[in-house]
Enzyme design. Structure first.
Site, PDB file in Angstrom:
ATOM      1  N   GLY A  23     -11.083   3.679   0.619  1.00  0.00           N
ATOM      2  CA  GLY A  23     -12.218   4.498   1.564  1.00  0.00           C
ATOM      3  C   GLY A  23     -13.438   3.779   2.020  1.00  0.00           C
ATOM      4  N   ASP A  65       0.882  -1.138  -0.032  1.00  0.00           N
ATOM      5  CA  ASP A  65       0.001  -0.092   0.023  1.00  0.00           C
ATOM      6  C   ASP A  65       0.924   1.240   0.137  1.00  0.00           C
ATOM      7  OD1 ASP A  65       0.764   0.205   2.634  1.00  0.00           O
ATOM      8  OD2 ASP A  65      -0.909  -0.322   3.430  1.00  0.00           O
ATOM      9  N   GLN A  87     -11.581   7.152  -4.736  1.00  0.00           N
ATOM     10  CA  GLN A  87     -12.189   7.713  -3.357  1.00  0.00           C
ATOM     11  C   GLN A  87     -13.547   8.495  -3.738  1.00  0.00           C
ATOM     12  OE1 GLN A  87     -11.331   7.321  -0.358  1.00  0.00           O
ATOM     13  NE2 GLN A  87      -9.060   6.483  -0.600  1.00  0.00           N
ATOM     14  N   ASP A 104      -7.759  -7.585   0.503  1.00  0.00           N
ATOM     15  CA  ASP A 104      -7.019  -7.735   1.566  1.00  0.00           C
ATOM     16  C   ASP A 104      -7.712  -7.410   2.710  1.00  0.00           C
ATOM     17  OD1 ASP A 104      -5.588  -5.400   3.023  1.00  0.00           O
ATOM     18  OD2 ASP A 104      -6.604  -4.533   1.378  1.00  0.00           O
TER      19      ASP A 104
END
Lengths: 374, 374
Positions: free
Chosen positions: A213, A89, A186, A263
């Site tokens: 998000g 990330d 987002q 994930d």
């Protein structure tokens, strides 16, 4: 990076992501190796359980042991003895959730380490530089991820900032070493903003697209509605990754809406807290009702942790604070998650995903008290 | 129980103990599975590393989960998913070291659990009853083990009490299920008392004999002198077990004095505290000098934990508090101990034990800083 979709069923797809270090079968679940290790598991065990790829956290690794140090030691694959694909990330999410005294500006974010209070800065360019030092196979743009609910103007501001950082990330990214770059959608719980974000990211062009998000406090219905808004504007030929999700039920629902990658810390974290995922829902091994129960978690499983240990023993290990409790329950949980993903892939290939989803949900609803034989 | 000595070299012997659930190659090291689990290891992993037998603590298991519960669940082998031989201690040692408000009398010992303060009583007969409920393959008499140094009259009193309990244990023991009973030599650091204890135990007659009350604070020279006093009066045809010992150096020295079996928490406990045993001595992975060291603990090892992980990574795992640190270092340490035992057995069989001992001591003395290639 290549992505071949081998079958679709409604919006659900199954296929293969080809990376320099291996093939990721999709829909894929990526166990979380926060500090360069999937907690309570050896790397070869994680791979044997069906993980084609793991996620590593840039925030944790940049603070300890440090990205430059990992690079000097041969990169994260060598350092962590994990020769298969790794996704990193950008560090942004943990800066928001863990770091102290963070200050975000148009150029990036300055924060203090939660470990020693030292000051660090992440910009879109530095986030990619760190990921290049780690040597991950899939890298994520820096974004700003808000907790939900959030004020509408905040959601829009963070979405636009993330888009600006997406453009800078695209420019800064060096694909020379065969790595892939994903952009991040987002827009909080605002569907029109999600559509704008996805559309703009597609115009910039990435190897894959994450829906970010979400799983930040909102109801599942909101999450699914936001996936439905985010996915259609994205190019069908690129993989779609739903970040930080989720429960088995979340995953089954998101796959039906076109998500290819997931994930989540749930299977590993739950394993360290005495909770087992099974075909019949979760089982809390801390509960005294298991103290005399000779049954394994699931006698039909191929996983030794699931099949070969009495619930009474697992309960005893949890009560006694034995590390083996976390090891066996994490193994069980990852086996369950990866078995679920294999079932999902097979069901899509057979074009019977709806039946599959109904059947796994029936098992979870049935619960742990019923006899286990099908 | 059978015991065949296949070779001797001086006082050192190598052979096989035959038990219902498997063969124990001697000299043998028994990892300690305190609460029915060798800490930070799966049972099949412990066996694969070379453990033919493990030790389980009666004190811990009688308190939690309870011996009657373990029996109802099919015995300790089934409960702990360890189908190979198990030796149980009598509980006496932990009563002395862990329990609260213990009160010893001629008939037994009353104590309060360190877990919940509940009151329990162990007598020679109850200690064997508990071990029968657990279903262990080798069972130990209840004894009184003092810390050293201790007043001479106390040492003699505890030795005579342990002998009286040995007689009661022999009478109470039911060999019907194929289990073996070991008596325990006491006598502190007093050689004549050791000789008396060994002689009297031999006259009672046991399947095997433990040398107890050592590794309780005395110098190594005292321990070796007490072994030299304890062993000769024991029947040569029975196995000899040195309880709670020890470092690799202790083991090598004790084998030269006729000891066949060992147990110790050192390799597992050290593994949880960041310390690795290697051919070149111990390595403390907490030390910052390992932070940038790409070398494995020992590149010539067959053990993945020893061969496949950089010291820098192990250091990182220890600093980050990752459970994987304990898992890998425990694996390394058990592999080292069992490899040492295999080397000891081969050297005795080849009648070159003295050379072998000199060679391993040379490696330890050389230390970790030197280049590793031989």
């Amino acid at each position: 990076m290549s992505f071949h979709i081998t079958a679709t069923d409604g919006a659900a797809r199954t296929g293969d992501i080809g990376l320099a270090r291996g093939v990721v079968r999709t829909p894929a679940f990526m166990p979380v190796g926060t500090a360069g290790a999937v907690k309570a598991m050896r790397p070869d065990e994680v791979h044997a359980l069906g993980a084609d790829i793991v996620l590593a956290n840039t925030y944790h690794l940049m603070l300890r042991p440090g990205a430059e140090r990992v690079a000097a030691l041969g990169g994260l694959h060598t350092f962590a003895n994990w020769p298969w694909p790794i996704l990193t990330d950008s560090g942004g999410y943990q800066v928001m959730s863990l770091a102290k005294l963070r200050r975000i500006d148009a150029d990036g974010v300055t924060f203090q380490s939660h470990i020693d209070g030292s000051t660090h800065r992440l910009t879109p360019e530095r986030a990619l530089e760190i990921q290049a030092l780690l040597g991950s196979d899939i890298r994520m743009q820096l974004d700003e991820c808000l907790a939900l609910p959030a004020p509408a103007d905040e959601v829009e501001r963070a979405m636009r900032l993330s888009l600006a950082w997406a453009e800078r990330s695209r420019r800064a990214f060096d694909a020379g070493a065969g790595a892939a770059l994903f952009g991040i959608v987002q827009g909080g719980d605002n569907a029109p903003l999600r559509v704008q974000s996805s559309t703009a990211l597609s115009q910039i062009g990435f190897d894959g697209y994450a829906v970010g998000g979400l799983a930040v406090g909102e109801p599942q219905a909101t999450m699914l509605a936001m996936i439905e808004a985010s996915v259609p504007p994205l190019p069908a030929a690129a993989p779609r990754y739903l970040m930080g999700v989720g429960t088995p039920d979340d995953i089954v629902a998101a796959v039906a809406r076109g998500i290819d990658m997931f994930d989540c810390v749930l299977p590993t974290r739950a394993g360290r807290h005495g909770v087992a995922y099974t075909r019949f829902g979760t089982i809390n091994l801390k509960n005294a009702r298991h103290a005399d129960d000779p049954r394994p978690l699931d006698e039909t499983s191929d996983c030794p942790a699931t099949r070969d240990y009495a619930r009474a023993y697992l309960h005893h290990l949890v009560k006694a604070g034995e590390m083996l409790a976390a090891m066996l329950l994490t193994e069980n949980n990852l086996a369950y998650y990866h078995g679920l993903m294999a079932g999902i892939r097979a069901a899509i290939a057979a074009r019977r995903y709806e039946d599959f989803a109904a059947s796994v949900r029936e098992g979870w609803a049935r619960g742990d008290e019923a006899p286990q034989s099908v």
